[in-house]
Design a protein around this motif. Sequence first.
Motif, PDB file in Angstrom:
ATOM      1  N   THR A  39       0.569  -1.037  -0.296  1.00 33.80           N
ATOM      2  CA  THR A  39      -0.033   0.442  -0.211  1.00 33.80           C
ATOM      3  C   THR A  39       1.036   0.918   0.200  1.00 33.80           C
ATOM      4  OG1 THR A  39      -1.609  -1.089   1.866  1.00 33.80           O
ATOM      5  CG2 THR A  39      -2.026   1.162   1.310  1.00 33.80           C
ATOM      6  N   VAL A  40       0.852   2.160  -1.005  1.00 31.77           N
ATOM      7  CA  VAL A  40       1.148   3.767  -0.679  1.00 31.77           C
ATOM      8  C   VAL A  40       0.411   4.652  -0.049  1.00 31.77           C
ATOM      9  CG1 VAL A  40       2.250   5.606  -1.985  1.00 31.77           C
ATOM     10  CG2 VAL A  40       2.250   3.201  -3.647  1.00 31.77           C
ATOM     11  N   ALA A  74       8.469   6.289  -2.863  1.00 30.40           N
ATOM     12  CA  ALA A  74       9.745   7.355  -2.810  1.00 30.40           C
ATOM     13  C   ALA A  74      10.862   7.273  -4.173  1.00 30.40           C
ATOM     14  CB  ALA A  74       9.530   7.735  -1.086  1.00 30.40           C
ATOM     15  N   LYS A  75      11.600   8.457  -4.622  1.00 36.49           N
ATOM     16  CA  LYS A  75      12.747   8.492  -5.029  1.00 36.49           C
ATOM     17  C   LYS A  75      13.858   9.271  -5.054  1.00 36.49           C
ATOM     18  CE  LYS A  75      10.459   7.018  -9.420  1.00 36.49           C
ATOM     19  NZ  LYS A  75      10.364   6.642  -8.501  1.00 36.49           N
ATOM     20  N   SER A  76      13.076   9.795  -2.844  1.00 35.20           N
ATOM     21  CA  SER A  76      14.645   9.521  -1.866  1.00 35.20           C
ATOM     22  C   SER A  76      14.424  10.016  -0.758  1.00 35.20           C
ATOM     23  CB  SER A  76      15.378  11.698  -2.790  1.00 35.20           C
ATOM     24  OG  SER A  76      13.942  12.326  -2.600  1.00 35.20           O
ATOM     25  N   ALA A  77      15.658  10.224   0.564  1.00 34.18           N
ATOM     26  CA  ALA A  77      14.820  10.155   1.260  1.00 34.18           C
ATOM     27  C   ALA A  77      14.456  11.829   1.845  1.00 34.18           C
ATOM     28  CB  ALA A  77      16.610   9.797   2.494  1.00 34.18           C
ATOM     29  N   GLU A  78      15.029  12.154   1.309  1.00 33.39           N
ATOM     30  CA  GLU A  78      14.059  14.368   0.992  1.00 33.39           C
ATOM     31  C   GLU A  78      12.625  13.674   1.125  1.00 33.39           C
ATOM     32  OE1 GLU A  78      16.823  13.148  -0.582  1.00 33.39           O
ATOM     33  OE2 GLU A  78      18.309  14.150   1.205  1.00 33.39           O
ATOM     34  N   LEU A 106       1.742   8.786 -11.248  1.00 32.68           N
ATOM     35  CA  LEU A 106       1.677   6.872 -10.960  1.00 32.68           C
ATOM     36  C   LEU A 106       0.273   6.488 -10.766  1.00 32.68           C
ATOM     37  CD1 LEU A 106       3.542   5.730  -7.908  1.00 32.68           C
ATOM     38  CD2 LEU A 106       3.925   5.040 -10.537  1.00 32.68           C
ATOM     39  N   GLU A 107      -0.567   7.463 -10.195  1.00 30.82           N
ATOM     40  CA  GLU A 107      -2.226   7.183  -9.840  1.00 30.82           C
ATOM     41  C   GLU A 107      -3.227   6.257 -11.091  1.00 30.82           C
ATOM     42  OE1 GLU A 107      -4.347  10.718  -8.909  1.00 30.82           O
ATOM     43  OE2 GLU A 107      -5.756   9.890  -8.321  1.00 30.82           O
ATOM     44  N   PRO A 130      -4.411   2.561  -9.018  1.00 33.76           N
ATOM     45  CA  PRO A 130      -5.077   3.037  -8.169  1.00 33.76           C
ATOM     46  C   PRO A 130      -4.629   2.866  -6.697  1.00 33.76           C
ATOM     47  CG  PRO A 130      -6.634   2.294  -9.927  1.00 33.76           C
ATOM     48  CD  PRO A 130      -4.423   1.989 -10.064  1.00 33.76           C
ATOM     49  N   ASP A 131      -5.527   0.832  -6.793  1.00 28.42           N
ATOM     50  CA  ASP A 131      -5.790   0.273  -5.669  1.00 28.42           C
ATOM     51  C   ASP A 131      -4.636   0.250  -4.689  1.00 28.42           C
ATOM     52  OD1 ASP A 131      -8.022  -0.213  -7.353  1.00 28.42           O
ATOM     53  OD2 ASP A 131      -7.729  -2.386  -7.102  1.00 28.42           O
ATOM     54  N   LEU A 132      -3.536   0.569  -4.706  1.00 29.83           N
ATOM     55  CA  LEU A 132      -2.537   1.050  -3.756  1.00 29.83           C
ATOM     56  C   LEU A 132      -1.837   2.288  -3.204  1.00 29.83           C
ATOM     57  CD1 LEU A 132       0.101  -1.550  -5.952  1.00 29.83           C
ATOM     58  CD2 LEU A 132      -1.238  -2.239  -3.754  1.00 29.83           C
ATOM     59  N   LEU A 133      -2.924   3.118  -3.903  1.00 33.75           N
ATOM     60  CA  LEU A 133      -2.598   4.414  -4.070  1.00 33.75           C
ATOM     61  C   LEU A 133      -3.150   4.996  -3.068  1.00 33.75           C
ATOM     62  CD1 LEU A 133      -1.256   5.927  -7.462  1.00 33.75           C
ATOM     63  CD2 LEU A 133      -0.237   5.159  -5.507  1.00 33.75           C
ATOM     64  N   ALA A 134      -3.402   4.729  -1.127  1.00 35.35           N
ATOM     65  CA  ALA A 134      -4.618   5.268  -0.324  1.00 35.35           C
ATOM     66  C   ALA A 134      -3.686   6.440   0.014  1.00 35.35           C
ATOM     67  CB  ALA A 134      -4.301   4.153   1.337  1.00 35.35           C
ATOM     68  N   TRP A 135      -3.073   6.886   0.111  1.00 36.35           N
ATOM     69  CA  TRP A 135      -2.511   8.324   0.772  1.00 36.35           C
ATOM     70  C   TRP A 135      -2.900   9.064  -1.019  1.00 36.35           C
ATOM     71  CZ3 TRP A 135       0.837  12.316  -0.120  1.00 36.35           C
ATOM     72  CH2 TRP A 135       0.581  13.585   1.608  1.00 36.35           C
ATOM     73  N   ILE A 136      -3.436   8.949  -2.021  1.00 37.33           N
ATOM     74  CA  ILE A 136      -3.545   9.764  -3.126  1.00 37.33           C
ATOM     75  C   ILE A 136      -5.165  10.121  -2.770  1.00 37.33           C
ATOM     76  CG2 ILE A 136      -4.057  10.598  -5.085  1.00 37.33           C
ATOM     77  CD1 ILE A 136      -2.197   9.540  -6.120  1.00 37.33           C
ATOM     78  N   SER A 137      -5.991   9.139  -2.235  1.00 40.41           N
ATOM     79  CA  SER A 137      -7.051   8.737  -2.065  1.00 40.41           C
ATOM     80  C   SER A 137      -7.945  10.560  -0.848  1.00 40.41           C
ATOM     81  CB  SER A 137      -7.942   7.442  -1.703  1.00 40.41           C
ATOM     82  OG  SER A 137      -7.399   6.816  -0.619  1.00 40.41           O
TER      83      SER A 137
END
Length: 373
Positions: free
Chosen positions: A202-203, A223-227, A321-322, A326-333
């Motif tokens: 899950t994202v 995420a692409k980086s620690a930042e 990515l959306e 989509p199912d994994l992107l809980a944070w977007i929803s």
Amino acid sequence: MHDVSQDFFGGVFSDKIEGGRAAAKISINSYGLVAETLEEERFEIPFGECQLDKGGASGRMIFCRNSDRSITLFCEERGFPKALETLSTGALSGQLRAIQLKQRGHEKTFLFWLTVGSVMTLIAGVIGYYALIAATQAAVAALPISIDENIGSVAIKSVDLHARLDAGHVATKLVNDIVKELEPHSAIKGLNFRVMVVDEPTVNAFALPGGQIVVYTGLIKKAKSAEQLAGVIAHEMAHATLRHGLKGVGQSLGIIAAIQLVTGDVGGLLALSTQLAQESILTSYSRKSETEADLEGARMLHEAGIDPKNMADFFQMLEKLEGDIPDLLAWISTHPQHADRIARIEDYQKQIPQKPYRLLELPWEEVQNQLAN
Ligand SMILES: [Zn+2]
């Protein structure tokens, strides 16, 4: 001469009557109006003398006065004006039209005040609603942080943590280190941040009231980086330090909760919030709260020497990515309106003084490799 006439129920005002007024039968004949009281007193007003007016409590009462105003006949029956028109053979037509127009004016005035009244009531309601929110927020600020912790500890029970990584895992350590970088810059002190990393695709990431932070490995991998990860974590920490969970509970529970918050009787509130203590309720905040968390998160990043642009970059990446998963992107929803949020973070950056930003010295590659296995 009296062959055509109509009778109505009405009354008469006159000094000649005891008490000044009496009920009467009003007859209209071809000559004028005649009132006969129960005492068999008789009053006549010829059409030529009749001064018409309209009003009374209902607004429908027709008055007819004689020329020296010593007699006034009145009637409220529906057919009365029509009978006056017909039986006076036009003698009262002008006056009847005039009082009819006057009546419309009254109706318009009445409608105007009715509208004003409704609008005022609506405004009072809106003011009351915002006063309640303001009261809730002011009350929340006055409450000890232990209330947030209590709600958070109830809420965490409804989160599925079976795939939780242990405290020694590199991913848990990484998130912990990011929290430690940001913590000195948080809006309120004394919040006990605790990190939980859950190994699921899950994202998503969320903070519970009181400072428990849950991050899914799906989000760390994306995420692409620690930042960039620091950008999301700063946002989530801001929800906790701005006490959005408690404010949300206060508003969801409405007046009862607000009163309990104001009076400091939080026992009942805690019991009620148990019902709401689900991840979905406590981690899906209002749009206003999301904006606040973005700006507060950006401020924390800036203070910690991390470029706030990383937060915007993460949103941008998620947006791309959306469409794919989509199912994994809980944070977007739970965090819509990406374009607006990115623009707001960029605006914020234009307003703050420029400073050199640093990169976090954290084992980002190692964590990614571990999670890939
Ligand atoms: Zn948020």
